[in-house]
Design an enzyme around this catalytic site. Sequence first.
Site, PDB file in Angstrom:
ATOM      1  N   GLY B  39       0.792  -1.225   0.000  1.00 13.92           N
ATOM      2  CA  GLY B  39       0.000   0.000   0.000  1.00 13.92           C
ATOM      3  C   GLY B  39       0.825   1.276   0.000  1.00 13.92           C
ATOM      4  CB  CYS B 248     -26.039  -9.817 -17.853  1.00 18.63           C
ATOM      5  SG  CYS B 248     -25.304  -9.742 -19.500  1.00 18.63           S
ATOM      6  CB  CYS B 251     -24.513 -14.042 -19.959  1.00 20.69           C
ATOM      7  SG  CYS B 251     -24.038 -13.079 -18.517  1.00 20.69           S
ATOM      8  CB  CYS B 273     -21.386  -8.841 -18.230  1.00 24.87           C
ATOM      9  SG  CYS B 273     -22.405 -10.084 -17.461  1.00 24.87           S
ATOM     10  CB  CYS B 279     -20.603 -11.427 -20.908  1.00 20.64           C
ATOM     11  SG  CYS B 279     -22.337 -11.206 -21.255  1.00 20.64           S
TER      12      CYS B 279
END
Lengths: 268, 290
Positions: B39, B248, B251, B273, B279
């Site tokens: 970080g 979606c 899909c 998606c 997808c």
Amino acid sequence: MNQALNNQLSVSTEPLLRVRDLSLLYGPEKGCQDVSFDLYPGEVLGIVGESGSGKSTLLSLLSGRLPPQRGNIGYRDKQGQWLDLYSASEAERRTLLRTEWGFVEQNPRDGLRMGVSAGANIGERLMAQGVRNYQQLRGAGLDWLSQVEIDPQRIDDLPRTFSGGMQQRLQIARNLVSSPRLVFMDEPTGGLDVSVQARLLDLLRGLVRELDLAVVIVTHDLAVARLLADRLMVMRRSRVVETGLTDQILDDPQHPYSQLLVSSVLQP
Amino acid sequence: MNDLTQAPVRDAAYNFAYLDEQTKRMIRRALLKAVAVPGYQVPFGGREMPLPYGWGTGGMQLTAAILGDDDVLKVIDQGADDTTNAVSIRRFFARTAGVETTESTPDATVIQTRHRIPETPLHADQIMVYQVPIPEPLRFIEPSETETRTMHALSDYGVMHVKLYEDIATFGHIATAYAYPVMVDERYVMDPSPIPKFDNPKLDMSPALMLFGAGREKRLYAVPPFTRVTSLDFEDHPFEAQKWEECCAICGSRESFLDELILDDAGTQSFVCSDTYYCAQRVSQQEQGQ
């Protein structure tokens, strides 16, 4: 007044802040030098003097923002431990500055975050101390806004929509929310018109007495000093020329410069 | 799409992966430091890349530094494999490094991404490379670089919650939807690049190595595998990822991050998606199932 002060001093015999031989010079007699004093809990110390006499430099040194060339500052924390301000780590100094200390800037724009709401300004110190409860922060914000006589409904407004006097009061609230023991103020009433000044002073005096704050206040305005300060330090050309109880100095100044300062106040 | 199936040929006029060896070494050294201090933003000597800042120069330099002969590269832009940024960066490395490229998430060893983490779970042999516009999470409230560095050094992170407070005060909930600040390994606050906060939980204890590169700001940082990454929040307003009422349109997924499409002037919406590979995979599985 003196009687009250004496009582106060006898209750808290150990000082809160102990300053010895503090010096920082930018040039001959520019800055401040050889300043020593003790500040007791609940005491208000006024620093007066003309522009360029070193008042603000002294305040920066005292509040840990500017390391001195010489001298030291001891602070007695809540646990009664003495801490040497400039030999402490920067982390300790910062923690002190946002918990047990407060700093009220002359220009509220320097002391406030202008981009976030009044409530966030008040809550910032609490968040820095680890408060992670929104309702609690909100409650503190509303409470402090009403304490400094700002309409609590304005909690979500940006400080830039506030008047100068309100901004200054918001800055005071932001500092007092962490219940500090010592507050530094640099000309808190500078730049405000006279009636707003009077209200702010009234408010400050109430808060100082109520919360038993120790205050170091820098001002060039002797009226402000008389109203707020228990004790005065008169500065001239980087040195403290006279110290004493406020009434004593204002009514019977000993040093020629103090005499000049007092006599130059306009009497309406 | 057709050029992907052809075996890539390296253009010998360029050094392997465009950057010279010394530069790649310098970046690798910075990366080692970044991995050692999760970080923490490590400065590095950012180079000019043959595309403008803001198009992924930081991510590309990191990719160039870690890419090897046998790596398989996937590049996504907002989840999609076939948008301009993704196609041009993929072609760039196919040409300068001659590495194999793919659209398949599990097959890739290095995935350079702009603003998404793939829906398919990552595994331990993968490295994610993020393109970061503004690496400093404290920048919005503190313009001074020396001050923000001190704040990081002293873990002085109270102001991070000021922003979240403002969100709740203004909108009644935490409205920050992307670049949602996280705490890495309980030490450094980090900007996870502008990924949607939907993807934040995927950073936590991920088996893959995460590298972040900011080209303009010349900073890089990292989240090593299996590192705790927590999103900042309030006790009474806990972190929450986005949810959709719809599924979606292609899909039918209810788990993935959905993009909203406006289909006509009347404002008809459709949701699909954002991860095109995910997808497409689901659609082909459904076809096989029939």
